[in-house]
Design a protein around this motif. Structure first.
Motif, PDB file in Angstrom:
ATOM      1  N   ASN A 114       0.839  -1.198   0.000  1.00 13.85           N
ATOM      2  CA  ASN A 114       0.000   0.000   0.000  1.00 13.85           C
ATOM      3  C   ASN A 114       0.871   1.243   0.000  1.00 13.85           C
ATOM      4  N   LEU A 115       0.562   2.144  -0.886  1.00 16.60           N
ATOM      5  CA  LEU A 115       1.288   3.400  -0.961  1.00 16.60           C
ATOM      6  C   LEU A 115       0.819   4.320   0.160  1.00 16.60           C
ATOM      7  N   VAL A 116       1.757   4.812   0.931  1.00 15.27           N
ATOM      8  CA  VAL A 116       1.464   5.774   1.991  1.00 15.27           C
ATOM      9  C   VAL A 116       2.241   7.036   1.685  1.00 15.27           C
ATOM     10  N   ILE A 117       1.535   8.172   1.647  1.00 16.41           N
ATOM     11  CA  ILE A 117       2.161   9.464   1.388  1.00 16.41           C
ATOM     12  C   ILE A 117       1.933  10.365   2.593  1.00 16.41           C
ATOM     13  N   GLU A 118       3.000  10.996   3.054  1.00 19.31           N
ATOM     14  CA  GLU A 118       2.895  11.963   4.138  1.00 19.31           C
ATOM     15  C   GLU A 118       3.128  13.350   3.559  1.00 19.31           C
ATOM     16  N   ILE A 119       2.184  14.264   3.820  1.00 22.72           N
ATOM     17  CA  ILE A 119       2.272  15.642   3.333  1.00 22.72           C
ATOM     18  C   ILE A 119       2.470  16.555   4.530  1.00 22.72           C
ATOM     19  N   ASP A 120       3.522  17.383   4.503  1.00 22.66           N
ATOM     20  CA  ASP A 120       3.742  18.289   5.623  1.00 22.66           C
ATOM     21  C   ASP A 120       2.994  19.611   5.401  1.00 22.66           C
ATOM     22  N   SER A 138       3.952  22.501   4.616  1.00 18.14           N
ATOM     23  CA  SER A 138       4.394  23.323   3.486  1.00 18.14           C
ATOM     24  C   SER A 138       3.989  22.725   2.148  1.00 18.14           C
ATOM     25  N   GLY A 139       3.399  21.507   2.161  1.00 16.85           N
ATOM     26  CA  GLY A 139       2.973  20.860   0.933  1.00 16.85           C
ATOM     27  C   GLY A 139       3.964  19.851   0.381  1.00 16.85           C
ATOM     28  N   GLN A 140       5.135  19.728   1.021  1.00 18.97           N
ATOM     29  CA  GLN A 140       6.114  18.730   0.589  1.00 18.97           C
ATOM     30  C   GLN A 140       5.595  17.344   0.954  1.00 18.97           C
ATOM     31  N   PHE A 141       5.811  16.370   0.067  1.00 19.65           N
ATOM     32  CA  PHE A 141       5.375  15.026   0.421  1.00 19.65           C
ATOM     33  C   PHE A 141       6.380  13.966   0.006  1.00 19.65           C
ATOM     34  N   LEU A 142       6.273  12.830   0.702  1.00 22.15           N
ATOM     35  CA  LEU A 142       7.138  11.682   0.482  1.00 22.15           C
ATOM     36  C   LEU A 142       6.276  10.444   0.606  1.00 22.15           C
ATOM     37  N   GLY A 143       6.439   9.518  -0.327  1.00 21.22           N
ATOM     38  CA  GLY A 143       5.690   8.272  -0.275  1.00 21.22           C
ATOM     39  C   GLY A 143       6.549   7.106  -0.704  1.00 21.22           C
ATOM     40  N   THR A 144       6.244   5.920  -0.157  1.00 21.70           N
ATOM     41  CA  THR A 144       6.953   4.707  -0.535  1.00 21.70           C
ATOM     42  C   THR A 144       5.974   3.551  -0.661  1.00 21.70           C
ATOM     43  N   ASP A 145       6.296   2.632  -1.564  1.00 18.27           N
ATOM     44  CA  ASP A 145       5.492   1.426  -1.735  1.00 18.27           C
ATOM     45  C   ASP A 145       6.303   0.411  -2.518  1.00 18.27           C
ATOM     46  N   SER A 146       6.528  -0.740  -1.937  1.00 13.30           N
ATOM     47  CA  SER A 146       7.236  -1.838  -2.612  1.00 13.30           C
ATOM     48  C   SER A 146       8.525  -1.375  -3.279  1.00 13.30           C
ATOM     49  N   GLY A 147       9.267  -0.510  -2.618  1.00 11.41           N
ATOM     50  CA  GLY A 147      10.529  -0.019  -3.163  1.00 11.41           C
ATOM     51  C   GLY A 147      10.416   1.272  -3.950  1.00 11.41           C
ATOM     52  N   CYS A 148       9.237   1.584  -4.484  1.00 13.54           N
ATOM     53  CA  CYS A 148       9.038   2.842  -5.213  1.00 13.54           C
ATOM     54  C   CYS A 148       9.113   4.012  -4.228  1.00 13.54           C
ATOM     55  N   VAL A 149       9.713   5.108  -4.685  1.00 14.60           N
ATOM     56  CA  VAL A 149       9.814   6.312  -3.866  1.00 14.60           C
ATOM     57  C   VAL A 149       9.208   7.473  -4.643  1.00 14.60           C
ATOM     58  N   ILE A 150       8.340   8.238  -3.972  1.00 12.95           N
ATOM     59  CA  ILE A 150       7.694   9.403  -4.582  1.00 12.95           C
ATOM     60  C   ILE A 150       8.007  10.607  -3.711  1.00 12.95           C
ATOM     61  N   ILE A 151       8.579  11.642  -4.326  1.00 12.56           N
ATOM     62  CA  ILE A 151       8.908  12.872  -3.623  1.00 12.56           C
ATOM     63  C   ILE A 151       8.311  14.020  -4.415  1.00 12.56           C
ATOM     64  N   SER A 199       3.295  18.261  -8.202  1.00  7.67           N
ATOM     65  CA  SER A 199       4.438  17.855  -9.015  1.00  7.67           C
ATOM     66  C   SER A 199       5.251  16.886  -8.167  1.00  7.67           C
ATOM     67  N   PHE A 200       5.740  15.826  -8.806  1.00  7.16           N
ATOM     68  CA  PHE A 200       6.479  14.825  -8.046  1.00  7.16           C
ATOM     69  C   PHE A 200       7.382  14.009  -8.954  1.00  7.16           C
ATOM     70  N   ASP A 201       8.386  13.412  -8.334  1.00  5.77           N
ATOM     71  CA  ASP A 201       9.315  12.511  -9.012  1.00  5.77           C
ATOM     72  C   ASP A 201       9.107  11.112  -8.461  1.00  5.77           C
ATOM     73  N   VAL A 202       9.103  10.126  -9.353  1.00  9.26           N
ATOM     74  CA  VAL A 202       8.990   8.724  -8.984  1.00  9.26           C
ATOM     75  C   VAL A 202      10.322   8.050  -9.295  1.00  9.26           C
TER      76      VAL A 202
END
Length: 86
Positions: free
Chosen positions: A1-7, A9-22, A38-41
């Protein structure tokens, strides 16, 4: 399950099965809870890359409990629902 935390200021970070989303989310129109995202995977195979798009908060079971995001780059379009975790 992908979990994303948003602070705050709107910055977020998520991880799932090795994938990283910033990324970053900015309020475009508070009257409609519209967000610019906008985000990078990375570390995610064919999904790797930079994306941009829009998001909005929805009322699924309670007010503003679901985030809908639709984003794309030159090769891929993505959309996803994220449930709020208290």
């Amino acid at each position: 399950n992908l979990v994303i935390e948003i602070d705050e200021s709107g910055q977020f970070l998520g991880t799932d099965s090795g994938c990283v989303i910033i990324g970053n989310a900015q309020i475009v129109d508070p009257n409609y809870l519209m967000l610019k995202v906008s985000f990078d995977v990375g570390n995610c195979g064919n999904l790797n890359g930079s994306y941009s798009g829009l998001g909005t908060l929805l009322d699924t079971q309670s007010a503003n409990d679901t985030l809908l995001v639709s984003a794309s780059n030159d090769a891929i379009s993505l959309w996803a629902f994220f449930a709020r975790v208290q």
